[in-house]
Design a protein around this motif. Structure first.
Motif, PDB file in Angstrom:
ATOM      1  N   UNK A  98      15.583 -79.221   0.642  1.00 31.43           N
ATOM      2  CA  UNK A  98      15.911 -80.502  -0.334  1.00 31.43           C
ATOM      3  C   UNK A  98      16.043 -79.777  -1.788  1.00 31.43           C
ATOM      4  N   UNK A  99      15.528 -78.832  -2.270  1.00 26.17           N
ATOM      5  CA  UNK A  99      15.794 -78.376  -3.313  1.00 26.17           C
ATOM      6  C   UNK A  99      17.213 -78.014  -3.615  1.00 26.17           C
ATOM      7  N   UNK A 100      17.846 -76.927  -2.611  1.00 24.93           N
ATOM      8  CA  UNK A 100      19.029 -76.466  -2.920  1.00 24.93           C
ATOM      9  C   UNK A 100      20.294 -77.758  -2.936  1.00 24.93           C
ATOM     10  N   UNK A 101      19.962 -78.672  -2.325  1.00 29.15           N
ATOM     11  CA  UNK A 101      20.908 -79.892  -2.288  1.00 29.15           C
ATOM     12  C   UNK A 101      20.664 -80.611  -3.378  1.00 29.15           C
ATOM     13  N   UNK A 102      19.608 -80.934  -3.964  1.00 32.25           N
ATOM     14  CA  UNK A 102      19.102 -81.507  -4.951  1.00 32.25           C
ATOM     15  C   UNK A 102      19.815 -80.711  -6.496  1.00 32.25           C
ATOM     16  N   UNK A 103      19.554 -79.452  -6.410  1.00 30.94           N
ATOM     17  CA  UNK A 103      20.252 -78.464  -7.512  1.00 30.94           C
ATOM     18  C   UNK A 103      21.618 -78.838  -7.465  1.00 30.94           C
ATOM     19  N   UNK A 104      22.233 -78.883  -6.497  1.00 29.00           N
ATOM     20  CA  UNK A 104      23.675 -78.816  -6.517  1.00 29.00           C
ATOM     21  C   UNK A 104      24.393 -80.393  -6.938  1.00 29.00           C
ATOM     22  N   UNK A 105      23.361 -81.482  -6.656  1.00 28.42           N
ATOM     23  CA  UNK A 105      23.719 -82.562  -7.232  1.00 28.42           C
ATOM     24  C   UNK A 105      23.456 -82.663  -8.520  1.00 28.42           C
ATOM     25  N   UNK A 150      29.678 -72.117 -12.308  1.00 32.84           N
ATOM     26  CA  UNK A 150      28.890 -73.219 -11.348  1.00 32.84           C
ATOM     27  C   UNK A 150      28.440 -72.658 -10.176  1.00 32.84           C
ATOM     28  N   UNK A 151      29.169 -71.388  -9.575  1.00 30.72           N
ATOM     29  CA  UNK A 151      28.255 -70.699  -8.441  1.00 30.72           C
ATOM     30  C   UNK A 151      27.013 -69.960  -9.033  1.00 30.72           C
ATOM     31  N   UNK A 152      27.019 -69.427 -10.034  1.00 32.68           N
ATOM     32  CA  UNK A 152      25.913 -68.865 -10.571  1.00 32.68           C
ATOM     33  C   UNK A 152      24.907 -69.512 -11.029  1.00 32.68           C
ATOM     34  N   UNK A 153      25.293 -70.973 -11.632  1.00 32.59           N
ATOM     35  CA  UNK A 153      24.067 -71.774 -11.911  1.00 32.59           C
ATOM     36  C   UNK A 153      23.434 -72.509 -10.974  1.00 32.59           C
ATOM     37  N   UNK A 154      24.150 -72.717  -9.828  1.00 31.31           N
ATOM     38  CA  UNK A 154      23.662 -73.374  -8.724  1.00 31.31           C
ATOM     39  C   UNK A 154      22.671 -72.324  -8.164  1.00 31.31           C
ATOM     40  N   UNK A 155      23.001 -71.100  -7.883  1.00 32.41           N
ATOM     41  CA  UNK A 155      22.317 -70.279  -7.226  1.00 32.41           C
ATOM     42  C   UNK A 155      20.993 -69.789  -8.110  1.00 32.41           C
ATOM     43  N   UNK A 156      21.215 -69.608  -9.514  1.00 31.05           N
ATOM     44  CA  UNK A 156      20.032 -69.403 -10.382  1.00 31.05           C
ATOM     45  C   UNK A 156      19.144 -70.479 -10.421  1.00 31.05           C
ATOM     46  N   UNK A 157      19.663 -71.824 -10.600  1.00 31.78           N
ATOM     47  CA  UNK A 157      18.741 -73.025 -10.780  1.00 31.78           C
ATOM     48  C   UNK A 157      18.062 -73.210  -9.345  1.00 31.78           C
ATOM     49  N   UNK A 158      18.710 -72.981  -8.295  1.00 25.01           N
ATOM     50  CA  UNK A 158      17.888 -72.997  -6.748  1.00 25.01           C
ATOM     51  C   UNK A 158      16.859 -71.949  -6.792  1.00 25.01           C
ATOM     52  N   UNK A 159      17.185 -70.780  -6.993  1.00 28.01           N
ATOM     53  CA  UNK A 159      16.062 -69.681  -6.952  1.00 28.01           C
ATOM     54  C   UNK A 159      14.931 -70.098  -8.048  1.00 28.01           C
ATOM     55  N   UNK A 160      15.164 -70.740  -9.175  1.00 27.00           N
ATOM     56  CA  UNK A 160      13.906 -71.030 -10.125  1.00 27.00           C
ATOM     57  C   UNK A 160      13.187 -72.164  -9.585  1.00 27.00           C
ATOM     58  N   UNK A 161      13.754 -73.102  -9.104  1.00 26.21           N
ATOM     59  CA  UNK A 161      13.330 -74.248  -8.499  1.00 26.21           C
ATOM     60  C   UNK A 161      12.450 -73.909  -7.252  1.00 26.21           C
ATOM     61  N   UNK A 162      13.126 -73.210  -6.284  1.00 26.39           N
ATOM     62  CA  UNK A 162      12.063 -72.666  -5.302  1.00 26.39           C
ATOM     63  C   UNK A 162      10.918 -71.989  -5.463  1.00 26.39           C
ATOM     64  N   UNK A 163      11.055 -71.173  -6.476  1.00 27.16           N
ATOM     65  CA  UNK A 163       9.845 -70.368  -6.956  1.00 27.16           C
ATOM     66  C   UNK A 163       8.880 -71.298  -7.594  1.00 27.16           C
TER      67      UNK A 163
END
Length: 257
Positions: A98-105, A150-163
């Motif tokens: 869920x978090x990766x998809x929501x982050x991308x959205x 965009x690629x860096x932002x999605x990856x970084x924000x997903x990592x932070x959200x998962x943590x």
């Protein structure tokens, strides 16, 4: 009937242009001549606008969502006598899916539409022609920095959200007590295997690429007529949401089917 057929043909042609642009981006990324100080500065600026500016609001959103989902999962697990599986279910459902998809959205709504509108307006104003006349490669100045950001932002924000979610799960289950560390880490090790982490990284990269490539290609669909901008942006956002959903479906099918 004729109008519907024309719309269907236009839809497929738009996907074809997006695919060609994606191949051009890959070729540009592999070209060392685009790795210039100007490109690095533009990429840094795009990362600042795409990720850093939204970090406080996104962190608050991820925390609130994590608390709600974790509480719902725990209560549902207790009702069915499955409390021992609640933590693993939360990790697999919320953190890995869920978090990766929501982050991308989130990034798509925050930056994807803005990127598409910027590129479309530059197309209307003839800025790309001016850049080429000045000897500046549009991929170096405008396209690659946005794709990388965009690629860096999605990856970084997903990592932070998962943590954030991982920390929240521990606090909700065990509070601030250290006694839950052993069972918690066992569950983390069981869920986050190297294969699962690799799949998560690949999915984040795919999400990040889609969030930039599709809006840019949609912006390039605009003509010199300003009235073409809204249609190009709207079409790009529809294709972007379709692509994000397709990536998530493919990832789920590869993992569970």
């Amino acid at each position: 009937m004729e109008h519907e057929a024309r719309d269907a043909v236009g839809w497929f042609l738009a996907w074809g242009r997006a695919s060609r642009f994606a191949f051009a981006v890959v070729a540009a990324v592999l070209s060392p001549r685009l790795y210039t100080p100007r490109a690095r500065i533009a990429t840094t600026q795009q990362i600042y606008y795409t990720a850093w500016q939204v970090l406080p609001g996104f962190a608050l959103f991820a925390t609130a969502l994590g608390v709600v989902v974790v509480e719902i999962t725990l209560r549902a697990a207790r009702q069915f006598g499955l409390e021992q599986y609640a933590l693993e279910l939360t990790f697999r459902g919320l953190v890995l899916e869920l978090m990766p998809l929501l982050t991308a959205l989130f990034v798509a709504l925050r930056s994807g539409s803005a990127i598409s509108a910027e590129i479309a307006l530059m197309r209307v104003a003839g800025d790309f022609h001016d850049l080429e006349t000045a000897g500046i490669e549009p991929f170096e100045r405008e396209f690659i920095p946005r794709v990388a950001a965009a690629a860096v932002s999605v990856f970084a924000l997903t990592t932070l959200a998962c943590l954030f979610v991982l920390a929240l799960c521990y606090v909700v289950l065990y509070g601030l007590s250290p006694w839950g560390f052993e069972p918690y880490t066992r569950t983390v090790a069981r869920v986050f295997t190297p294969l699962a982490l690799g799949a998560l990284v690949v999915k984040c990269i795919a999400f990040g690429a889609a969030v930039a490539v599709i809006p840019i290609s949609a912006g390039l669909d605009a003509t010199r007529d300003p009235l073409s901008v809204p249609g190009a942006v709207m079409g790009g956002m529809v294709r972007l949401f379709f692509a994000l959903g397709l990536i998530e479906i493919v990832a789920l099918a590869a993992k569970y089917v």
